[in-house]
Structure formats: C-alpha cells, structure tokens
Write a protein that holds these residues in place. Structure first.
Motif, PDB file in Angstrom:
ATOM      1  N   SER A 267      -7.544   1.905  -3.035  1.00 56.18           N
ATOM      2  CA  SER A 267      -7.405   3.396  -2.882  1.00 56.18           C
ATOM      3  C   SER A 267      -6.071   3.538  -2.193  1.00 56.18           C
ATOM      4  CB  SER A 267      -8.592   3.817  -2.115  1.00 56.18           C
ATOM      5  OG  SER A 267      -8.307   3.682  -0.821  1.00 56.18           O
ATOM      6  N   PHE A 268      -5.455   2.700  -1.690  1.00 57.62           N
ATOM      7  CA  PHE A 268      -3.958   3.055  -1.204  1.00 57.62           C
ATOM      8  C   PHE A 268      -2.865   2.746  -2.374  1.00 57.62           C
ATOM      9  CE2 PHE A 268      -6.408   2.076   2.320  1.00 57.62           C
ATOM     10  CZ  PHE A 268      -5.762   2.721   3.252  1.00 57.62           C
ATOM     11  N   LEU A 269      -3.308   2.244  -3.632  1.00 59.32           N
ATOM     12  CA  LEU A 269      -2.225   1.828  -4.524  1.00 59.32           C
ATOM     13  C   LEU A 269      -1.634   3.023  -5.365  1.00 59.32           C
ATOM     14  CD1 LEU A 269      -3.839  -1.687  -5.463  1.00 59.32           C
ATOM     15  CD2 LEU A 269      -2.467  -1.106  -3.488  1.00 59.32           C
ATOM     16  N   THR A 270      -1.944   4.225  -4.941  1.00 59.04           N
ATOM     17  CA  THR A 270      -1.489   5.223  -6.106  1.00 59.04           C
ATOM     18  C   THR A 270      -0.106   5.753  -5.631  1.00 59.04           C
ATOM     19  OG1 THR A 270      -2.478   6.934  -4.566  1.00 59.04           O
ATOM     20  CG2 THR A 270      -3.699   6.084  -6.404  1.00 59.04           C
ATOM     21  N   THR A 271       0.383   5.136  -4.421  1.00 53.42           N
ATOM     22  CA  THR A 271       1.783   5.526  -3.863  1.00 53.42           C
ATOM     23  C   THR A 271       2.339   3.935  -3.592  1.00 53.42           C
ATOM     24  OG1 THR A 271       1.163   5.457  -1.583  1.00 53.42           O
ATOM     25  CG2 THR A 271       1.073   7.516  -2.998  1.00 53.42           C
ATOM     26  N   VAL A 272       3.643   4.355  -3.658  1.00 56.94           N
ATOM     27  CA  VAL A 272       4.594   3.193  -3.357  1.00 56.94           C
ATOM     28  C   VAL A 272       4.476   2.679  -1.948  1.00 56.94           C
ATOM     29  CG1 VAL A 272       6.967   2.300  -2.962  1.00 56.94           C
ATOM     30  CG2 VAL A 272       6.488   3.638  -5.032  1.00 56.94           C
ATOM     31  N   SER A 273       4.460   3.415  -0.926  1.00 53.92           N
ATOM     32  CA  SER A 273       4.016   3.263   0.194  1.00 53.92           C
ATOM     33  C   SER A 273       2.756   2.648   0.532  1.00 53.92           C
ATOM     34  CB  SER A 273       4.348   4.533   1.344  1.00 53.92           C
ATOM     35  OG  SER A 273       3.299   5.575   1.120  1.00 53.92           O
ATOM     36  N   GLY A 274       1.823   3.183  -0.171  1.00 51.30           N
ATOM     37  CA  GLY A 274       0.498   2.515   0.183  1.00 51.30           C
ATOM     38  C   GLY A 274       0.652   1.011  -0.553  1.00 51.30           C
ATOM     39  N   ILE A 275       1.361   0.707  -1.357  1.00 53.47           N
ATOM     40  CA  ILE A 275       1.278  -0.688  -2.015  1.00 53.47           C
ATOM     41  C   ILE A 275       2.070  -1.618  -1.080  1.00 53.47           C
ATOM     42  CG2 ILE A 275       2.519  -2.129  -3.866  1.00 53.47           C
ATOM     43  CD1 ILE A 275       2.079   0.277  -5.774  1.00 53.47           C
ATOM     44  N   LYS A 276       3.017  -0.873  -0.251  1.00 51.06           N
ATOM     45  CA  LYS A 276       3.857  -1.565   0.721  1.00 51.06           C
ATOM     46  C   LYS A 276       2.845  -1.866   1.864  1.00 51.06           C
ATOM     47  CE  LYS A 276       8.342   0.081  -0.422  1.00 51.06           C
ATOM     48  NZ  LYS A 276       9.365   1.147  -0.289  1.00 51.06           N
ATOM     49  N   PHE A 277       2.271  -0.786   2.297  1.00 44.57           N
ATOM     50  CA  PHE A 277       1.148  -1.254   3.329  1.00 44.57           C
ATOM     51  C   PHE A 277       0.161  -2.303   3.235  1.00 44.57           C
ATOM     52  CE2 PHE A 277      -3.180   0.067   5.043  1.00 44.57           C
ATOM     53  CZ  PHE A 277      -2.766  -0.130   6.397  1.00 44.57           C
ATOM     54  N   ILE A 278      -0.402  -2.219   1.991  1.00 40.15           N
ATOM     55  CA  ILE A 278      -1.536  -3.371   1.424  1.00 40.15           C
ATOM     56  C   ILE A 278      -0.837  -4.674   1.329  1.00 40.15           C
ATOM     57  CG2 ILE A 278      -3.125  -4.233  -0.371  1.00 40.15           C
ATOM     58  CD1 ILE A 278      -3.990  -1.865   1.671  1.00 40.15           C
ATOM     59  N   ASP A 279       0.454  -4.565   0.999  1.00 40.11           N
ATOM     60  CA  ASP A 279       1.251  -5.998   0.741  1.00 40.11           C
ATOM     61  C   ASP A 279       1.328  -6.544   2.368  1.00 40.11           C
ATOM     62  OD1 ASP A 279       2.951  -7.868  -0.956  1.00 40.11           O
ATOM     63  OD2 ASP A 279       4.364  -7.208   0.595  1.00 40.11           O
ATOM     64  N   ASN A 280       1.570  -5.527   3.285  1.00 40.43           N
ATOM     65  CA  ASN A 280       1.658  -5.749   4.646  1.00 40.43           C
ATOM     66  C   ASN A 280       0.312  -6.542   5.201  1.00 40.43           C
ATOM     67  OD1 ASN A 280       4.422  -5.019   5.153  1.00 40.43           O
ATOM     68  ND2 ASN A 280       4.103  -3.145   5.835  1.00 40.43           N
ATOM     69  N   ARG A 281      -0.753  -5.872   4.550  1.00 37.56           N
ATOM     70  CA  ARG A 281      -1.917  -6.325   5.160  1.00 37.56           C
ATOM     71  C   ARG A 281      -2.363  -7.898   4.478  1.00 37.56           C
ATOM     72  NH1 ARG A 281      -2.663  -5.339   9.185  1.00 37.56           N
ATOM     73  NH2 ARG A 281      -0.388  -4.945   9.019  1.00 37.56           N
ATOM     74  N   LEU A 282      -1.743  -8.029   3.318  1.00 40.78           N
ATOM     75  CA  LEU A 282      -1.932  -9.555   2.614  1.00 40.78           C
ATOM     76  C   LEU A 282      -1.022 -10.466   3.775  1.00 40.78           C
ATOM     77  CD1 LEU A 282      -1.528  -8.702  -1.086  1.00 40.78           C
ATOM     78  CD2 LEU A 282      -3.551  -9.605   0.200  1.00 40.78           C
ATOM     79  N   THR A 283       0.119  -9.968   4.133  1.00 41.19           N
ATOM     80  CA  THR A 283       0.869 -10.711   4.970  1.00 41.19           C
ATOM     81  C   THR A 283       0.120 -11.160   5.981  1.00 41.19           C
ATOM     82  OG1 THR A 283       2.886  -9.988   4.023  1.00 41.19           O
ATOM     83  CG2 THR A 283       3.135 -10.934   6.044  1.00 41.19           C
ATOM     84  N   ALA A 284      -0.321 -10.445   6.654  1.00 35.99           N
ATOM     85  CA  ALA A 284      -0.913 -10.259   8.069  1.00 35.99           C
ATOM     86  C   ALA A 284      -2.226 -11.380   7.726  1.00 35.99           C
ATOM     87  CB  ALA A 284      -1.695  -8.883   8.436  1.00 35.99           C
ATOM     88  N   LEU A 285      -2.908 -11.235   6.735  1.00 27.79           N
ATOM     89  CA  LEU A 285      -3.870 -12.361   6.390  1.00 27.79           C
ATOM     90  C   LEU A 285      -3.496 -13.562   6.314  1.00 27.79           C
ATOM     91  CD1 LEU A 285      -6.080 -10.429   3.651  1.00 27.79           C
ATOM     92  CD2 LEU A 285      -6.891 -11.320   5.673  1.00 27.79           C
ATOM     93  N   GLU A 286      -2.296 -13.766   5.680  1.00 22.84           N
ATOM     94  CA  GLU A 286      -1.618 -15.030   5.637  1.00 22.84           C
ATOM     95  C   GLU A 286      -1.474 -15.577   7.052  1.00 22.84           C
ATOM     96  OE1 GLU A 286       1.455 -15.636   2.144  1.00 22.84           O
ATOM     97  OE2 GLU A 286       1.831 -13.711   3.244  1.00 22.84           O
ATOM     98  N   TYR A 287      -1.048 -14.838   8.386  1.00 23.42           N
ATOM     99  CA  TYR A 287      -0.911 -15.235   9.409  1.00 23.42           C
ATOM    100  C   TYR A 287      -2.297 -15.295  10.135  1.00 23.42           C
ATOM    101  CZ  TYR A 287       3.860 -15.573   8.153  1.00 23.42           C
ATOM    102  OH  TYR A 287       5.058 -15.911   7.577  1.00 23.42           O
ATOM    103  N   GLY A 288      -3.331 -15.014   9.853  1.00 20.81           N
ATOM    104  CA  GLY A 288      -4.770 -15.032  10.198  1.00 20.81           C
ATOM    105  C   GLY A 288      -5.179 -13.948  10.999  1.00 20.81           C
ATOM    106  N   GLU A 289      -4.744 -12.821  10.770  1.00 16.84           N
ATOM    107  CA  GLU A 289      -5.102 -11.507  11.118  1.00 16.84           C
ATOM    108  C   GLU A 289      -6.367 -11.117  10.311  1.00 16.84           C
ATOM    109  OE1 GLU A 289      -3.421  -6.922  11.570  1.00 16.84           O
ATOM    110  OE2 GLU A 289      -2.054  -8.593  11.880  1.00 16.84           O
TER     111      GLU A 289
END
Length: 146
Positions: A122-144
């Motif tokens: 639901s965040f992917l309708t905006t560029v900032s939302g895509i960046k936010f979800i990408d940051n969450r993916l990076t957090a997952l990579e580091y165990g968050e």
C-alpha cells in the motif's frame, strides 16, 4: 536474480537498474533509457499481481496500463517511467532478500503490525513510499523485524 522466466534482454535490463537508494543512478537510468515498452513488459513479467494493482501503484487507470503493454511505441511520462524503474529496483532487492518473487509478494501483501497494520504494497503508490519499503527490506537484511 528476479526470476528464471526472463529472457536475456530482460535479464540485462534488470541487472542494469540501480538500487532504489542510488538517487542519481535512478535519475540518469530513467532519462537515458529509451526502452519504455520493454520496461512496462518487464514490470508485467516480474510482478505477479494483477493490472489493477500495478495501475494503482503507477497512479494510472488499468486501461492506460493495458494500453502501455499493447503499444510498442509507448512514450512514458517521466514520473511514470521513474516509478516503473523504482518498482523494478524494489523487486530486484526484495527477491534478493526473500529468495524468490512469491515470498516477497507474500510479504508485500500481508498486513504488517509494524507498518500501522498496513500491507507494504500500500506504500508503493509514491516514490517516498517505495524508498520507505526499500529501507524496510534493508532492515530485514540486517535482522530487524519488519
């Protein structure tokens, strides 16, 4: 890589797309890449969700999205093209994190209590939302937990 169903040209395109976090790379990739129809078809090939979801993410009608897929000479508006490139980059990252498209899309479509009980897609309708979800993916990579 994203999926085994891509042809060589599509694999080269996806390999050349910079990470979401590379703002200048995304910008220059978007303005220098002239293969608008190929980007639309790659988006359609990679993402297993329906045209309504994709058109919602791109802030266009499903009919317009279908026209983009059918018109090999389509010229995308800059913001739509950038959005497509960012979605492809996000998917590239998501598949790297989850190992396959199906698991990534499952995570995208499930409500997440750490995202105010919203599904990440639901965040992917905006560029900032895509960046936010990408940051969450990076957090997952580091165990968050995300």
């Amino acid at each position: 890589m994203v999926t085994g169903t891509l042809d060589r040209k599509q694999e080269r395109i996806i390999a050349g797309i910079p990470p979401v976090s590379d703002f200048s790379g995304i910008y220059f990739y978007t303005i220098n890449n002239k293969s608008n129809h190929e980007l639309v078809m790659l988006l359609d090939s990679i993402i297993g969700l329906n045209d309504s979801v994709l058109s919602d993410w791109l802030n266009i009608t499903p009919r317009t999205y279908r026209n983009y897929k059918q018109n090999t000479d389509v010229v995308l508006k800059g913001n739509v093209k950038e959005h497509i490139v960012l979605l492809l980059s996000l998917y590239k990252h998501g598949v790297e994190v989850f190992g396959n498209t199906a698991d990534f899309e499952h995570w995208l479509t499930e409500k997440n209590r750490l995202l105010d009980n919203e599904a990440p897609y639901s965040f992917l309708t905006t560029v900032s939302g895509i960046k936010f979800i990408d940051n969450r993916l990076t957090a997952l990579e580091y165990g968050e937990n995300v």
